[in-house]
Design an enzyme around this catalytic site. Structure first.
Site, PDB file in Angstrom:
ATOM      1  N   ASP A  18       0.829  -1.202   0.000  1.00 22.89           N
ATOM      2  CA  ASP A  18       0.000   0.000   0.000  1.00 22.89           C
ATOM      3  C   ASP A  18       0.870   1.262   0.000  1.00 22.89           C
ATOM      4  OD1 ASP A  18      -2.370   1.330  -0.079  1.00 22.89           O
ATOM      5  OD2 ASP A  18      -2.801   1.124   2.060  1.00 22.89           O
ATOM      6  N   ARG A  31      -0.734   9.311 -10.003  1.00 23.38           N
ATOM      7  CA  ARG A  31      -0.688   8.082  -9.193  1.00 23.38           C
ATOM      8  C   ARG A  31      -0.040   6.927  -9.946  1.00 23.38           C
ATOM      9  NH1 ARG A  31      -4.021   7.637  -4.807  1.00 23.38           N
ATOM     10  NH2 ARG A  31      -4.390   5.443  -5.298  1.00 23.38           N
ATOM     11  N   HIS A  35       2.657   3.688  -8.991  1.00 23.07           N
ATOM     12  CA  HIS A  35       2.578   2.238  -9.273  1.00 23.07           C
ATOM     13  C   HIS A  35       3.844   1.776 -10.006  1.00 23.07           C
ATOM     14  CE1 HIS A  35      -1.382   2.235  -7.658  1.00 23.07           C
ATOM     15  NE2 HIS A  35      -1.930   2.917  -8.648  1.00 23.07           N
ATOM     16  N   SER A  64     -10.202  -7.281  -5.796  1.00 21.82           N
ATOM     17  CA  SER A  64     -11.480  -7.301  -6.531  1.00 21.82           C
ATOM     18  C   SER A  64     -12.123  -5.911  -6.491  1.00 21.82           C
ATOM     19  CB  SER A  64     -12.460  -8.303  -5.904  1.00 21.82           C
ATOM     20  OG  SER A  64     -11.809  -9.328  -5.220  1.00 21.82           O
ATOM     21  N   ARG A  69     -11.661   1.905  -9.014  1.00 18.90           N
ATOM     22  CA  ARG A  69     -10.821   3.119  -9.098  1.00 18.90           C
ATOM     23  C   ARG A  69     -11.081   3.844 -10.434  1.00 18.90           C
ATOM     24  NH1 ARG A  69      -5.130   2.488  -5.981  1.00 18.90           N
ATOM     25  NH2 ARG A  69      -6.056   1.737  -4.062  1.00 18.90           N
ATOM     26  N   LEU A 129      12.085 -19.803  -5.513  1.00 14.88           N
ATOM     27  CA  LEU A 129      11.113 -18.993  -4.751  1.00 14.88           C
ATOM     28  C   LEU A 129       9.760 -19.106  -5.441  1.00 14.88           C
ATOM     29  CD1 LEU A 129      10.458 -16.631  -2.634  1.00 14.88           C
ATOM     30  CD2 LEU A 129      10.887 -15.075  -4.532  1.00 14.88           C
TER      31      LEU A 129
END
Ligand code: FPP
Length: 246
Positions: A18, A31, A35, A64, A69, A129
């Protein structure tokens, strides 16, 4: 020599990444840039987990609810996922990382979902991994899905309703067969689980940090692992019982 605490590395870490939006807004940037920076932190976290010998890393990349947005931000995230798949899968594969996308993939454009399936197929045999990327995922969706799948198996006569227990249920939920989540990290300062891995985090240690996801580096992860190593995990037992059973 490593102390006991230092050698307690979580086998499976789950992260709610977040703070991308706030990271960008604080810099008066769109924004979507947040990201994009977040993607760099993803790369660093994967490398960190590989280096520390963590077996599985599960990242909440798109919930979900994130479809609600603004259209532009959802579009930018989809483009980012597409580009990340093109750019990163080769290197992840070369480093022995097995990628799995968990969530309802059917909601994504065919171009994206087919690349997700191809990445999973390509890296299936890797074992350095396990990288689980939760997309269009919700913990309640996961639980409802497992319940539906068990009910269908019972209706087909493949299992008896009485045979449904925690262990069988877990086999029908996402992340089946992977180590239990030991450490749940949320960045960005909010103290919520936000519908991420509800079933799977039953006994996870929770760690919250104010660091915004794009600022998360090895130091932030070291702090989370150090706190984890200090915690006593009792699974419902008393401290005295734990000392006896070792
Ligand atoms: C939450 O920050 C973050 C997301 C909804 C997207 C997570 C995506 C990435 C880190 C990008 C790349 C991921 C992969 C796996 C390639 P927010 O936007 O809710 O931040 P805010 O709370 O500050 O608004």
């Amino acid at each position: 020599m490593e102390t006991d605490a230092a050698s307690r590395i979580p086998r499976h870490i789950a992260i709610v990444m977040d703070g991308n939006g706030r990271w960008a807004e604080r810099r008066h940037l769109p924004r979507a840039i947040g990201h994009r920076e977040g993607q760099k932190a993803v790369r660093a976290a994967v490398e960190y987990c590989r280096r520390r010998g963590v077996e599985a890393l599960t990242l909440f990349a798109f919930s979900s609810e994130n479809w609600k947005r603004p259209e532009g931000e959802v579009g930018a995230l989809m483009q980012l996922f597409l580009k990340a798949l093109d750019r990163e899968v080769g290197e992840l594969h070369a480093n022995g990382v097995r990628i799995e996308f968990v969530g309802d993939l059917s909601a994504f454009a065919l171009e994206l979902s087919s690349r997700m399936h191809a990445a999973m197929e390509r890296t299936r045999e890797n074992s350095a991994l396990r990288l689980n990327v939760a997309v269009n995922y919700g913990g309640r969706w996961d639980i409802a899905n497992a319940a539906r799948s068990l009910a269908q198996a019972a209706v087909r006569g493949e299992i008896a309703a009485e045979a449904i227990d925690e262990s069988l249920f877990a086999q029908h939920a996402c992340l089946a067969g992977q180590p239990p989540v030991d450490l749940f990290i949320r960045t960005g300062g909010e103290l919520r689980v936000s519908n991420f891995l509800l079933w799977q985090i039953a006994y996870a240690e929770l760690h919250f940090t104010d660091a915004l996801w794009p600022d998360v580096d090895a130091d932030v992860l070291d702090a989370a692992l150090a706190e984890y190593a200090r915690r006593e995990r009792r699974y419902g037992l008393t401290s005295a019982q734990l000392r006896v059973t070792g």
